[in-house]
Scaffold this motif. Structure first.
Motif, short mmCIF file in Angstrom:
data_model
loop_
_atom_site.label_atom_id
_atom_site.label_comp_id
_atom_site.label_asym_id
_atom_site.label_seq_id
_atom_site.Cartn_x
_atom_site.Cartn_y
_atom_site.Cartn_z
N ARG A 1 12.77 37.65 39.32
CA ARG A 1 12.57 39.27 39.20
C ARG A 1 13.39 40.53 39.43
O ARG A 1 14.03 40.87 39.17
CB ARG A 1 11.44 39.59 39.06
N VAL A 2 13.79 40.47 40.72
CA VAL A 2 14.14 41.48 41.44
C VAL A 2 15.75 41.10 41.49
O VAL A 2 16.69 42.29 41.26
CB VAL A 2 14.08 40.52 43.07
N LEU A 3 16.08 39.77 41.15
CA LEU A 3 17.77 39.33 40.30
C LEU A 3 18.41 40.17 39.11
O LEU A 3 18.98 40.53 39.30
CB LEU A 3 17.76 37.43 40.68
N ILE A 4 17.26 39.92 38.21
CA ILE A 4 17.42 40.54 37.20
C ILE A 4 17.06 42.44 37.58
O ILE A 4 18.44 42.66 36.60
CB ILE A 4 16.09 40.33 35.69
N ALA B 1 18.41 43.77 40.02
CA ALA B 1 19.63 43.75 40.67
C ALA B 1 20.93 44.26 39.22
O ALA B 1 21.67 44.94 39.76
CB ALA B 1 19.99 43.26 41.45
N LEU B 2 20.60 42.84 38.54
CA LEU B 2 21.67 42.67 38.07
C LEU B 2 21.57 43.97 37.18
O LEU B 2 22.96 43.64 36.23
CB LEU B 2 21.38 41.74 37.01
N GLY B 3 20.56 44.30 36.33
CA GLY B 3 20.04 45.68 35.59
C GLY B 3 21.24 46.74 36.60
O GLY B 3 21.44 47.79 35.46
N LEU B 4 20.51 47.10 37.63
CA LEU B 4 21.16 48.35 37.87
C LEU B 4 23.07 48.11 38.01
O LEU B 4 23.58 49.06 37.58
CB LEU B 4 20.99 48.08 39.80
N VAL B 5 23.45 46.94 38.38
CA VAL B 5 24.60 47.35 38.35
C VAL B 5 25.74 47.39 36.85
O VAL B 5 26.57 47.80 37.11
CB VAL B 5 25.36 45.82 38.57
N LEU B 6 25.06 46.76 36.03
CA LEU B 6 25.10 47.15 34.64
C LEU B 6 25.62 48.55 34.13
O LEU B 6 26.03 49.25 33.86
CB LEU B 6 24.60 46.33 33.37
#
Ligand code: ARG
Length: 246
Positions: free
Chosen positions: A3-6, A8-13
């Motif tokens: 979930r954390v990874l997702i 983080a990915l969302g933020l990067v996007l």
């Protein structure tokens, strides 16, 4: 962990697509309209309206660029999207409101006749004695004077100027005897030592509002929200003290 990874990915996007990048709005100003908007000695936009909009932009998270434009065609520039708004001492009039949206009114000024200090001019003289009267092109004062000239047989010669300071200059050198405009720039010029004197007020007071393209409801909402916040903030009094003392 997934979930954390997702997240983080969302933020990067989000950052990557510029979702957090601040939007820049272009404000068209009259470069010669102190105390509301003008370009100062260093070439920087300044004035009550410029400071107001800068404060609003900072509070609400957008950027703003102040662009000097010709006043008489400035509504046209909103319609053609050359600029996003006019936050620059613009009077709310029915004619303009038919073309653009206006924010809630944020300030009112009187209309005045002004002449050289000690000129002995009176309202009666101005309206009936073929006085050469200076006005700024494209302003509601022009419409008001023309209307009354026709209806009430007033007799003066209008001379048109692109900016208030140019009209004041001609009062000083005698090319015109008086000007008809918003009280604020007149008082501002007097405050800076120009030997002008207010003769009287005329017409109704002018309510200033921000002109925005009718297609841009989002910006209208933003500006109305900002004006409300500003007027409720102590900074509003600071601004008035700084710019509108005259
Ligand atoms: N208030 C008048 C108008 O709306 C005069 C404005 C002159 N210039 C300016 N930047 N406000 O036309």
């Amino acid at each position: 962990a997934t979930r954390v990874l997702i997240a983080a990915l969302g933020l990067v996007l989000l950052f990557g697509t510029g979702a957090f990048a601040q939007k820049t709005y272009v404000n068209g100003i009259d470069a010669n309209y102190p105390p509301f908007a003008y370009v100062d000695k260093n070439g920087e936009p300044a004035g009550f309206d410029v400071d107001s909009l800068n404060w609003i932009a900072k509070k609400l998270g957008f950027k703003v660029e102040h662009k000097p434009m010709e006043w008489s065609t400035i509504v046209q520039s909103v319609l053609s999207n050359k600029i996003d708004m006019v936050y620059s001492g613009m009077t709310i009039t029915p004619e303009r409101a038919a073309k653009v949206n206006f924010s809630d009114p944020y300030y009112s000024v009187a209309n005045v006749y002004a002449g050289k200090k000690g000129s002995g001019l009176t309202v009666d003289k101005i309206q009936h004695d073929k006085v050469r009267l200076g006005v700024q092109s494209g302003t509601p004062q022009v419409e008001w004077l023309k209307e009354h000239m026709g209806k009430e047989g007033w007799n003066f010669t209008l001379k048109f100027y692109d900016s208030a300071p140019l009209a004041f200059q001609d009062v000083m050198n005698g090319r015109i005897q008086a000007v008809a405009m918003d009280a604020a720039p007149v008082n501002d010029a007097i405050g800076r030592g120009l030997p002008l004197a207010v003769i009287d007020t005329f017409g109704e007071h002018e309510d200033f509002g921000v002109a925005i393209n009718k297609d841009n409801a989002e910006l209208l909402e933003l500006i109305n929200k900002g004006i409300k916040m500003l007027k409720a903030d102590p900074y509003w009094e600071v601004l008035k003290e700084k710019h509108l003392k005259g």
